[in-house]
Design an enzyme around this catalytic site. Sequence first.
Site, short mmCIF file in Angstrom:
data_model
loop_
_atom_site.label_atom_id
_atom_site.label_comp_id
_atom_site.label_asym_id
_atom_site.label_seq_id
_atom_site.Cartn_x
_atom_site.Cartn_y
_atom_site.Cartn_z
N SER A 69 54.48 -16.41 25.83
CA SER A 69 54.03 -15.57 26.94
C SER A 69 53.43 -16.45 28.05
CB SER A 69 52.99 -14.56 26.47
OG SER A 69 51.76 -15.20 26.18
N LYS B 81 40.97 -14.80 19.08
CA LYS B 81 40.87 -13.42 18.59
C LYS B 81 42.12 -12.98 17.85
CE LYS B 81 42.31 -10.82 22.71
NZ LYS B 81 41.91 -9.77 23.67
N ASP B 82 43.22 -13.78 17.94
CA ASP B 82 44.44 -13.47 17.21
C ASP B 82 44.43 -14.02 15.79
OD1 ASP B 82 45.58 -12.15 19.35
OD2 ASP B 82 46.71 -13.91 20.05
N LEU C 67 42.04 -1.56 18.25
CA LEU C 67 41.23 -0.50 17.65
C LEU C 67 39.80 -0.55 18.14
CD1 LEU C 67 42.17 0.05 13.90
CD2 LEU C 67 42.88 1.31 15.91
N ARG C 68 39.28 -1.74 18.40
CA ARG C 68 37.92 -1.87 18.94
C ARG C 68 37.82 -1.18 20.29
NH1 ARG C 68 36.05 -5.09 22.93
NH2 ARG C 68 38.11 -6.07 22.97
N ARG C 69 38.74 -1.50 21.19
CA ARG C 69 38.71 -0.87 22.52
C ARG C 69 38.92 0.63 22.41
NH1 ARG C 69 42.44 -5.62 24.97
NH2 ARG C 69 40.80 -7.09 25.56
N ARG D 9 51.19 -1.54 23.43
CA ARG D 9 51.46 -2.93 23.06
C ARG D 9 52.09 -3.71 24.21
NH1 ARG D 9 53.08 -4.39 18.13
NH2 ARG D 9 52.93 -6.46 19.09
N VAL E 4 50.18 -9.29 28.82
CA VAL E 4 49.48 -8.82 30.02
C VAL E 4 50.45 -8.23 31.04
CG1 VAL E 4 48.10 -9.55 32.01
CG2 VAL E 4 47.56 -10.43 29.73
N THR F 36 53.51 -7.09 30.65
CA THR F 36 54.17 -5.89 30.15
C THR F 36 53.26 -4.68 30.29
OG1 THR F 36 55.48 -7.16 28.57
CG2 THR F 36 55.22 -4.81 28.12
N ARG F 37 52.00 -4.84 29.92
CA ARG F 37 51.07 -3.71 30.00
C ARG F 37 50.79 -3.30 31.45
NH1 ARG F 37 46.38 -5.54 25.99
NH2 ARG F 37 47.37 -7.58 26.21
N CYS G 35 43.55 -5.69 11.99
CA CYS G 35 43.88 -4.74 13.05
C CYS G 35 43.66 -3.30 12.60
CB CYS G 35 45.31 -4.97 13.51
SG CYS G 35 45.48 -6.47 14.50
#
Length: 311
Positions: A14, A86-87, A133-135, A152, A155, A157-158, A245
């Site tokens: 990416s 974080k991954d 899930l946190r957000r 999903r 950056v 793509t979203r 996750c």
Amino acid sequence: MSLSHPIRIGTRGSRLALAQAHEVRARLGAAHALPEDAFAIEVIATSGDRIQDRPLSEVGGKGLFTKEIEEALLDGRIDLAVHSSKDMATQVPDGLRLAAYLPREDVRDVFIGREARRIADLPQGARIGSASLRRQALLRRLRPDLDVRVFRGNVQTRLAKLARGEVDGTLLALAGLKRLGDADPDYEILDAADFPPAPGQGAICLQIRDGDSRMAERVAAVDHADTHTALLAERAFLRVLDGSCRTPIAAHAVPEGDGFRFHGMILTPDGTRMLETRLEGAREEAGALAEDAALRLVAEAGAAFFETWKP
């Protein structure tokens, strides 16, 4: 390092992952007076990149963003792996270790709306997209009326999905936007005290093979002590809670001189229940204190709290 045998840096493909790999290359080059062609950036497609139609919790968790890169490192096809911290799964594969962290970027999240500029300005029932899930849990706690959907993609793509009107807003890490040069002053930056980040958010980690003393020496030159301490604490907290996750978990450690501050949080996915811990302690005890804090939260939460995390 001979230019005929460059240091092979493994990364996802990416735009953000490549920006992170380029930063690692630049820092290593500066630390060891090596030219750019002393490094070779190897793009490795991961399962997490290929599977975009389902939540990560349904297909194997966050390790899907690192599995193929770690396999290449174990096989000797690359010398060094670059990851978004974080991954990273809580358990690193045998034969590998997280050896260094670059200076941490801003840990906060930002809200980006198609029309509304702030979460508070969203109309009742607005559609918000997030894969975290946190957000999702924090959003539902803040605005139970919102229609929070799985969203999903990288950056770009979203942001493209948002522009097409698939949702009315989304949340992204400010660190990634800054590294891409895409941060916008109109975005709503969420206070980390009220909307705490994912463990490791904003930090780039460098993974090497156990026993590779030459590479260990090279990456040690770019290791950032404060970020390393913060990540030891956040990953210890995550490990106790078996973070994946499927579990809404937030953690933020801030080293200060010889000490550190820590804020940890667990939530139910619907956001209706939240437990948090805040502590201060000595820097050298960061990991142990964060682990103890997680154990106390587990005891306080009780089994019923964690039952809601089962898929």
